[in-house]
Design an enzyme around this catalytic site. Sequence first.
Site, PDB file in Angstrom:
ATOM      1  N   GLU A  76      -3.444 -60.253 -41.844  1.00  0.00           N
ATOM      2  CA  GLU A  76      -2.918 -61.626 -41.932  1.00  0.00           C
ATOM      3  C   GLU A  76      -3.968 -62.584 -41.367  1.00  0.00           C
ATOM      4  OE1 GLU A  76       1.932 -61.166 -41.517  1.00  0.00           O
ATOM      5  OE2 GLU A  76       0.743 -60.990 -39.692  1.00  0.00           O
ATOM      6  N   SER A  93      -0.365 -60.405 -31.909  1.00  0.00           N
ATOM      7  CA  SER A  93       0.783 -59.981 -32.725  1.00  0.00           C
ATOM      8  C   SER A  93       1.725 -61.136 -32.986  1.00  0.00           C
ATOM      9  CB  SER A  93       1.610 -58.926 -31.990  1.00  0.00           C
ATOM     10  OG  SER A  93       0.823 -57.882 -31.597  1.00  0.00           O
ATOM     11  N   ASN A 139       5.423 -59.094 -38.731  1.00  0.00           N
ATOM     12  CA  ASN A 139       6.107 -58.778 -37.467  1.00  0.00           C
ATOM     13  C   ASN A 139       7.478 -59.448 -37.367  1.00  0.00           C
ATOM     14  OD1 ASN A 139       4.190 -57.059 -36.605  1.00  0.00           O
ATOM     15  ND2 ASN A 139       3.198 -58.469 -35.185  1.00  0.00           N
ATOM     16  N   HIS A 186      -5.182 -60.848 -38.016  1.00  0.00           N
ATOM     17  CA  HIS A 186      -4.200 -59.908 -37.474  1.00  0.00           C
ATOM     18  C   HIS A 186      -4.181 -58.596 -38.252  1.00  0.00           C
ATOM     19  CE1 HIS A 186       0.252 -58.772 -36.821  1.00  0.00           C
ATOM     20  NE2 HIS A 186      -0.466 -58.312 -35.835  1.00  0.00           N
TER      21      HIS A 186
HETATM   22  N1  3HC Z   1      -5.729 -43.701 -36.454  1.00  0.00           N
HETATM   23  C1  3HC Z   1      -6.583 -43.518 -37.478  1.00  0.00           C
HETATM   24  N2  3HC Z   1      -6.263 -42.863 -38.609  1.00  0.00           N
HETATM   25  C2  3HC Z   1      -5.019 -42.365 -38.703  1.00  0.00           C
HETATM   26  C3  3HC Z   1      -4.058 -42.517 -37.682  1.00  0.00           C
HETATM   27  C4  3HC Z   1      -4.458 -43.216 -36.509  1.00  0.00           C
HETATM   28  N3  3HC Z   1      -3.628 -43.440 -35.489  1.00  0.00           N
HETATM   29  N4  3HC Z   1      -2.906 -41.913 -38.064  1.00  0.00           N
HETATM   30  C5  3HC Z   1      -3.136 -41.400 -39.291  1.00  0.00           C
HETATM   31  N5  3HC Z   1      -4.400 -41.694 -39.671  1.00  0.00           N
HETATM   32  C6  3HC Z   1      -5.034 -41.332 -40.941  1.00  0.00           C
HETATM   33  C7  3HC Z   1      -5.242 -39.848 -41.037  1.00  0.00           C
HETATM   34  O1  3HC Z   1      -6.497 -39.475 -40.496  1.00  0.00           O
HETATM   35  C8  3HC Z   1      -5.181 -39.617 -42.538  1.00  0.00           C
HETATM   36  O2  3HC Z   1      -6.437 -39.956 -43.122  1.00  0.00           O
HETATM   37  P1  3HC Z   1      -7.062 -38.998 -44.235  1.00  0.00           P
HETATM   38  O3  3HC Z   1      -6.048 -38.985 -45.346  1.00  0.00           O
HETATM   39  O4  3HC Z   1      -8.339 -39.701 -44.581  1.00  0.00           O
HETATM   40  O5  3HC Z   1      -7.239 -37.697 -43.555  1.00  0.00           O
HETATM   41  C9  3HC Z   1      -4.184 -40.661 -43.036  1.00  0.00           C
HETATM   42  O6  3HC Z   1      -4.132 -41.660 -42.001  1.00  0.00           O
HETATM   43  C10 3HC Z   1      -2.820 -40.101 -43.255  1.00  0.00           C
HETATM   44  O7  3HC Z   1      -2.422 -39.480 -42.049  1.00  0.00           O
HETATM   45  P2  3HC Z   1      -1.422 -38.264 -41.938  1.00  0.00           P
HETATM   46  O8  3HC Z   1      -1.442 -37.467 -43.214  1.00  0.00           O
HETATM   47  O9  3HC Z   1      -1.651 -37.556 -40.646  1.00  0.00           O
HETATM   48  O10 3HC Z   1      -0.043 -38.934 -41.698  1.00  0.00           O
HETATM   49  P3  3HC Z   1       0.848 -39.778 -42.638  1.00  0.00           P
HETATM   50  O11 3HC Z   1       0.587 -39.553 -44.090  1.00  0.00           O
HETATM   51  O12 3HC Z   1       2.179 -39.549 -42.095  1.00  0.00           O
HETATM   52  O13 3HC Z   1       0.381 -41.280 -42.335  1.00  0.00           O
HETATM   53  C11 3HC Z   1       0.546 -43.303 -41.148  1.00  0.00           C
HETATM   54  C12 3HC Z   1       0.384 -41.796 -41.047  1.00  0.00           C
HETATM   55  C13 3HC Z   1      -0.618 -43.886 -41.909  1.00  0.00           C
HETATM   56  C14 3HC Z   1       0.565 -43.858 -39.721  1.00  0.00           C
HETATM   57  C15 3HC Z   1       1.877 -43.617 -41.938  1.00  0.00           C
HETATM   58  O14 3HC Z   1       2.951 -42.929 -41.349  1.00  0.00           O
HETATM   59  C16 3HC Z   1       2.206 -45.087 -41.967  1.00  0.00           C
HETATM   60  O15 3HC Z   1       1.710 -45.842 -42.797  1.00  0.00           O
HETATM   61  N6  3HC Z   1       3.113 -45.539 -41.049  1.00  0.00           N
HETATM   62  C17 3HC Z   1       3.534 -46.921 -40.966  1.00  0.00           C
HETATM   63  C18 3HC Z   1       2.521 -47.702 -40.147  1.00  0.00           C
HETATM   64  C19 3HC Z   1       2.900 -49.157 -40.027  1.00  0.00           C
HETATM   65  O16 3HC Z   1       3.918 -49.625 -40.499  1.00  0.00           O
HETATM   66  N7  3HC Z   1       2.037 -49.935 -39.343  1.00  0.00           N
HETATM   67  C20 3HC Z   1       2.268 -51.332 -39.098  1.00  0.00           C
HETATM   68  C21 3HC Z   1       2.795 -51.508 -37.714  1.00  0.00           C
HETATM   69  S1  3HC Z   1       3.015 -53.225 -37.304  1.00  0.00           S
HETATM   70  C22 3HC Z   1       1.597 -53.671 -36.569  1.00  0.00           C
HETATM   71  O17 3HC Z   1       0.705 -52.879 -36.345  1.00  0.00           O
HETATM   72  C23 3HC Z   1       1.436 -55.105 -36.187  1.00  0.00           C
HETATM   73  C24 3HC Z   1       1.304 -55.277 -34.715  1.00  0.00           C
HETATM   74  O18 3HC Z   1       1.008 -56.636 -34.456  1.00  0.00           O
HETATM   75  C25 3HC Z   1       2.544 -54.885 -33.948  1.00  0.00           C
END
Ligand code: 3HC
Length: 280
Positions: free
Chosen positions: A149, A116, A187, A137
């Site tokens: 990334e 990260s 990040n 990443h």
């Molecule tokens: N694992 C796998 N698939 C997932 C999941 C998970 N944990 N959570 C949701 N999904 C899938 C669902 O299965 C669904 O797929 P489908 O449409 O094919 O059925 C799709 O994502 C949409 O899910 P939901 O309808 O249940 O929920 P949302 O529409 O609320 O979406 C989310 C959930 C995709 C997590 C959305 O809220 C989102 O994009 N959140 C922001 C995530 C983000 O910013 N991530 C970056 C974090 S930073 C990082 O990771 C870097 C690291 O280094 C710290």
Amino acid sequence: MAKVLVAGAGTMGTGIARVVAQHRHDVTIMDSSAEQASKSMAAIREQFDKLVDQGKLGEMEKAQLVSGIRAVSHWPEEPFDIMIEAVAENMEVKQQVFRQMEALSTVQTVLASNTSSLGISQIASSVQCPDQVIGIHFFNPPGVMNLVEIVKGIHTRSDIVETSKQFVLSIGKKPVEVKEAPGFVVNRMLVPMLNEAIFVYMEGVASAEDIDEAMRLGANHPMGPLALADLIGLDVVLHVMETLYREFADSKYRPAPLLKRMVRGGMLGRKSKMGFYSYQ
Ligand code: 3HC
């Protein structure tokens, strides 16, 4: 089709392995804990079952995908094309894993870290072939987030960068090349925003639900910052903040004291079933 090894079967390793397998690469998941390796395999099967239930995958196709993945708890002996390390954010542990990966590499193998925020060049300093080491990443959840990334270390060869980009494209993601810098691009901006939300919560400005609702509706974020911190893992959020704070020596990156307390108390978010919300 590439032969891919994913080292570390936690949330990110499991998610990465699933995406890679879904795009028909041959995947080996390696975790020194046999229990973690088999949990990871079970989680991937569960995700494929969900796709079958949704009519997005046929039973035959699922069986083919599953047969392209194996989970092991001992380092295999054959060479791989791409190896992705997704173990704990600890430099010593990562360097140890890279030494193991190096032993399974050819001169063309991509040795990637999903770190990260740790330095790619420092990770690379532990191996004889630092020019093959790169950051690939992913974002959580890896199955959903489209960005990857690509982080070039000081010694990384340009053909390793190119192979990494082609690999990322082959799994349906968009690669963005970034220079080695603390927190890379996403990040560095995203995690301080999550940390600020924790300060807002800690100061009692609003409840966790209202902070999240405010950012969902007021900034059109797909999920609120506290829910996102729980999803990423509070230990990971703290680690990114500590890296930014140390590397830039700038107080604007100081981690929220509440974040430290929660991590020290084992409240890590979804993975420990308790963070800003309960996931019991
Ligand atoms: N694992 C796998 N698939 C997932 C999941 C998970 N944990 N959570 C949701 N999904 C899938 C669902 O299965 C669904 O797929 P489908 O449409 O094919 O059925 C799709 O994502 C949409 O899910 P939901 O309808 O249940 O929920 P949302 O529409 O609320 O979406 C989310 C959930 C995709 C997590 C959305 O809220 C989102 O994009 N959140 C922001 C995530 C983000 O910013 N991530 C970056 C974090 S930073 C990082 O990771 C870097 C690291 O280094 C710290």
